[in-house]
Motif scaffolding. Structure first.
Motif, mmCIF file in Angstrom:
data_model
loop_
_atom_site.group_PDB
_atom_site.id
_atom_site.type_symbol
_atom_site.label_atom_id
_atom_site.label_comp_id
_atom_site.label_asym_id
_atom_site.label_seq_id
_atom_site.Cartn_x
_atom_site.Cartn_y
_atom_site.Cartn_z
ATOM 1 N N LYS A 471 3.002 -0.476 -7.499
ATOM 2 C CA LYS A 471 4.004 -1.359 -6.822
ATOM 3 C C LYS A 471 3.821 -2.744 -7.219
ATOM 4 O O LYS A 471 2.702 -3.011 -7.486
ATOM 5 C CB LYS A 471 3.960 -1.014 -5.437
ATOM 6 C CG LYS A 471 4.257 0.468 -4.778
ATOM 7 C CD LYS A 471 4.108 0.645 -3.625
ATOM 8 C CE LYS A 471 4.512 2.147 -2.993
ATOM 9 N NZ LYS A 471 5.669 2.734 -3.508
ATOM 10 N N SER A 488 6.186 -12.713 -6.535
ATOM 11 C CA SER A 488 7.237 -12.492 -6.446
ATOM 12 C C SER A 488 8.277 -13.791 -6.892
ATOM 13 O O SER A 488 9.281 -13.643 -7.636
ATOM 14 C CB SER A 488 7.864 -11.930 -5.259
ATOM 15 O OG SER A 488 9.251 -11.744 -5.439
ATOM 16 N N CYS A 499 11.351 -7.859 -9.620
ATOM 17 C CA CYS A 499 10.664 -6.972 -10.421
ATOM 18 C C CYS A 499 11.507 -5.877 -10.528
ATOM 19 O O CYS A 499 11.562 -5.259 -11.535
ATOM 20 C CB CYS A 499 9.362 -6.661 -9.621
ATOM 21 S SG CYS A 499 8.058 -8.058 -9.551
ATOM 22 N N GLN A 500 12.273 -5.469 -9.596
ATOM 23 C CA GLN A 500 13.194 -4.316 -9.619
ATOM 24 C C GLN A 500 14.300 -4.461 -10.709
ATOM 25 O O GLN A 500 14.645 -3.703 -11.392
ATOM 26 C CB GLN A 500 13.957 -4.115 -8.368
ATOM 27 C CG GLN A 500 12.837 -3.655 -7.148
ATOM 28 C CD GLN A 500 11.942 -4.729 -6.773
ATOM 29 O OE1 GLN A 500 12.150 -5.715 -6.728
ATOM 30 N NE2 GLN A 500 10.907 -4.309 -6.007
ATOM 31 N N GLU A 501 14.574 -5.798 -10.854
ATOM 32 C CA GLU A 501 15.892 -5.980 -11.765
ATOM 33 C C GLU A 501 15.297 -5.903 -12.944
ATOM 34 O O GLU A 501 15.896 -5.512 -14.110
ATOM 35 C CB GLU A 501 16.339 -7.361 -11.331
ATOM 36 C CG GLU A 501 17.317 -7.558 -9.919
ATOM 37 C CD GLU A 501 17.570 -8.938 -9.921
ATOM 38 O OE1 GLU A 501 18.613 -9.388 -9.106
ATOM 39 O OE2 GLU A 501 16.922 -9.836 -10.263
ATOM 40 N N LYS A 503 12.805 -3.977 -14.073
ATOM 41 C CA LYS A 503 12.455 -2.604 -14.493
ATOM 42 C C LYS A 503 13.955 -2.084 -14.992
ATOM 43 O O LYS A 503 14.151 -1.368 -15.845
ATOM 44 C CB LYS A 503 11.774 -1.922 -13.633
ATOM 45 C CG LYS A 503 10.380 -2.441 -13.251
ATOM 46 C CD LYS A 503 9.658 -1.496 -12.138
ATOM 47 C CE LYS A 503 9.580 0.028 -12.501
ATOM 48 N NZ LYS A 503 8.577 0.609 -11.753
ATOM 49 N N ARG A 504 14.959 -2.399 -14.138
ATOM 50 C CA ARG A 504 16.408 -1.548 -14.163
ATOM 51 C C ARG A 504 16.835 -1.925 -15.696
ATOM 52 O O ARG A 504 17.499 -1.580 -16.553
ATOM 53 C CB ARG A 504 17.234 -2.054 -13.112
ATOM 54 C CG ARG A 504 16.944 -1.288 -12.093
ATOM 55 C CD ARG A 504 18.325 -1.160 -10.895
ATOM 56 N NE ARG A 504 18.672 -2.703 -10.677
ATOM 57 C CZ ARG A 504 17.988 -3.354 -9.662
ATOM 58 N NH1 ARG A 504 17.330 -2.800 -8.870
ATOM 59 N NH2 ARG A 504 18.587 -4.768 -9.478
#
Length: 513
Positions: A471, A488, A499-501, A503-504
């Motif tokens: 995570k 972050s 981080c989520q963007e 990876k996507r």
């Protein structure tokens, strides 16, 4: 005291809410807002006493938010959290009445609590009645007493009579601050930097048991401190000036050379006290400390006794690549300069060794990022820089693009990026001055130490995001970020995505980044 947190990053807000035992420390956390509009609505409903806000936010930045909320409540205390240590942000913040700054990479429970306690501590009362007005009304008279040579006895008497009626004490100390020794002191135009530093200093000095009068000139900020007792005043002033010096370096990225006079017994001595402060200020260049002059008289310095500089011999040693004798030659020159204690002499030799010897560097195909004398934080930095340049000339080849210190730094940081490394620790490892190492990073790599280290860490974070199931907060810990909310923020500012963007986006492109 009621506190409102404003930051567009969820992890930042959660981190700030969780690392402080708010109620235990006497604070009431009203909540958190993710943007300026939310913050204004919450402010209108809850009327907080303290605003803890980021500067960089979409739609409405922190400075604009401060301006609006200060208009509603001038007594609002403001603490800024920022990745920006740029002059313009600190300048605007000071103009808006910001009380404290904390850089994001330095966030810790101790730092946050210290800032909160600082803004909620005793106000200390207002300044003496004449102080605030005096800084503006008396600046011309004080300038005349300290600097002007052409005042008649009657003019001096008139100035003294004007000033004496509003003074609270019999003793005076002059504080002289210089931004850089290569600047022009007498020019009074465009004093933006000096005004900002003046406000930083007055914020530190205000509310004490003495009057403070300020005077600005180009590159120079002067203070006259008026007290009723002389005992111990200069050590107190020195301690406060250390705060000003550190804040100026941290938030404005400017070096300050500060000299403090002895405590004089009357306005008639201001000229002598000013000369004392300038002498002490000159000594601060060599000591890398704030100097206090305790001498009753200022001794004349012989700035003309420059060391003999045989450039022909020096350049011959460089061409022979005799690194040891080159270093010995330069060390002998700088030993003489140190004993002279003359900044003008150091600047003269620097000019001859670096600026006037460009043909030597060109002959060795060495591209030298010429350094301005005003960028150095003191004598030791100048000496180290000159020696490094000449040693680099001796050892130069097409593959050797970095100095020994930066080469070692790069290797060390790539190997130890996950540790809690500071610029001071790296400087200790290399056995060089911290400020000089900072200068080398900007000159040779083009970014400061913190940005370079963060770039290494973010590249590793990208690998872990794509090739592990950790995570974000776990990755932050692995790569050396103690605070996941700061990680972050840095990740988003470095990559343009959270981080989520990231990876996507990487998954949709079908390849690793």
């Amino acid at each position: 005291m009621k506190v409102l947190i404003v930051d567009d990053e969820f992890l930042v807000r959660m981190g700030l809410k969780s690392i402080i035992p708010w109620e235990e420390k006497g604070f009431t956390l009203l909540g958190d807002a993710k943007n300026g509009a939310e913050a204004i609505d919450m402010f209108n409903e809850t009327q907080p006493d303290i605003l803890l806000t980021d500067i960089s936010m979409p739609f409405m930045d922190g400075l604009e938010l401060i301006r609006i909320l200060k208009g509603k409540s001038p007594s609002l205390k403001v603490i800024i959290l920022s990745n920006y240590d740029d002059f313009k942000y600190a300048q605007k913040g000071i103009q808006l009445g910001v009380n404290e700054y904390i850089l994001k990479h330095e966030i810790s429970p101790e730092k946050i609590l210290a800032a909160l306690e600082s803004v909620t501590g005793p106000a200390g009362g207002s300044e003496f009645p004449a102080a605030a007005a005096g800084r503006k009304d008396y600046s011309t008279q004080l300038y005349h007493l300290m600097v002007k040579d052409n005042l008649s006895e009657q003019e001096k008497e008139d100035v003294l009579n004007t000033l004496k009626k509003d003074l609270q004490g019999s003793y005076f100390t002059v504080i002289s601050m210089l931004l850089q020794f290569s600047g022009t002191e007498a020019d009074s135009r465009d004093l933006t930097r000096e005004e900002t530093i003046e406000k930083l200093a007055l914020e530190t000095l205000k509310g004490k048991d003495f009057q403070v009068f300020s005077l600005l000139r180009k590159n120079e900020v002067l203070f006259i401190v008026n007290t009723s007792e002389a005992g111990g005043i200069n050590e107190r002033i020195k301690k406060m000036m250390h705060t000003v010096k550190n804040n100026t370096k941290q938030f404005l990225n400017r070096n300050l050379f500060i000299g403090i006079s002895s405590a004089g017994g009357g306005l008639e001595e201001l000229r002598m006290l000013y000369e004392q402060s300038k002498t002490a200020r000159e000594q601060s260049f060599f000591s890398n400390d704030i100097m206090v002059c305790s001498e009753e008289r200022v001794m004349e310095q012989d700035n003309g006794a420059l060391p003999r500089l045989d450039m022909e011999q020096l350049n011959k040693l460089v061409k022979l690549k005799d690194t040891g004798r080159v270093e010995k030659f330069l060390l002998d020159v700088f030993d003489i300069l140190y004993n002279l204690q003359s900044v003008a002499a150091v600047q003269n030799i620097f000019q001859r060794l670096i600026k006037d010897n460009a043909e030597l560097f060109a002959a060795n195909n060495l591209i030298l990022n010429q350094q301005s004398f005003g960028d150095f934080s003191g004598f030791e930095d100048v000496r180290q820089y000159v020696i490094d340049v000449y040693k680099k000339n001796c050892l130069h080849n097409e593959r050797n693009i970095h100095s020994v210190h930066i080469t070692k730094s790069i290797h060390y940081l790539k190997k130890n990026y996950s540790d809690n490394i500071s610029l001071s620790q790296l400087a200790d490892y290399l056995q060089i001055n911290k400020s000089y190492l900072s200068l080398l990073f900007k000159q040779e790599i083009g970014v400061n130490f913190t940005n370079y280290l963060n770039n290494i860490r973010i590249e590793k974070a990208k690998e872990l995001l794509l090739h592990s199931n950790y995570k974000a907060y776990e990755i932050a810990k692995q790569i050396g970020f103690d605070n996941p909310y700061y990680f972050s923020k840095v990740f988003k500012e470095t990559t343009g995505m959270n981080c989520q963007e990231f990876k996507r986006t990487s998954a949709s492109l079908g390849h690793d980044r």
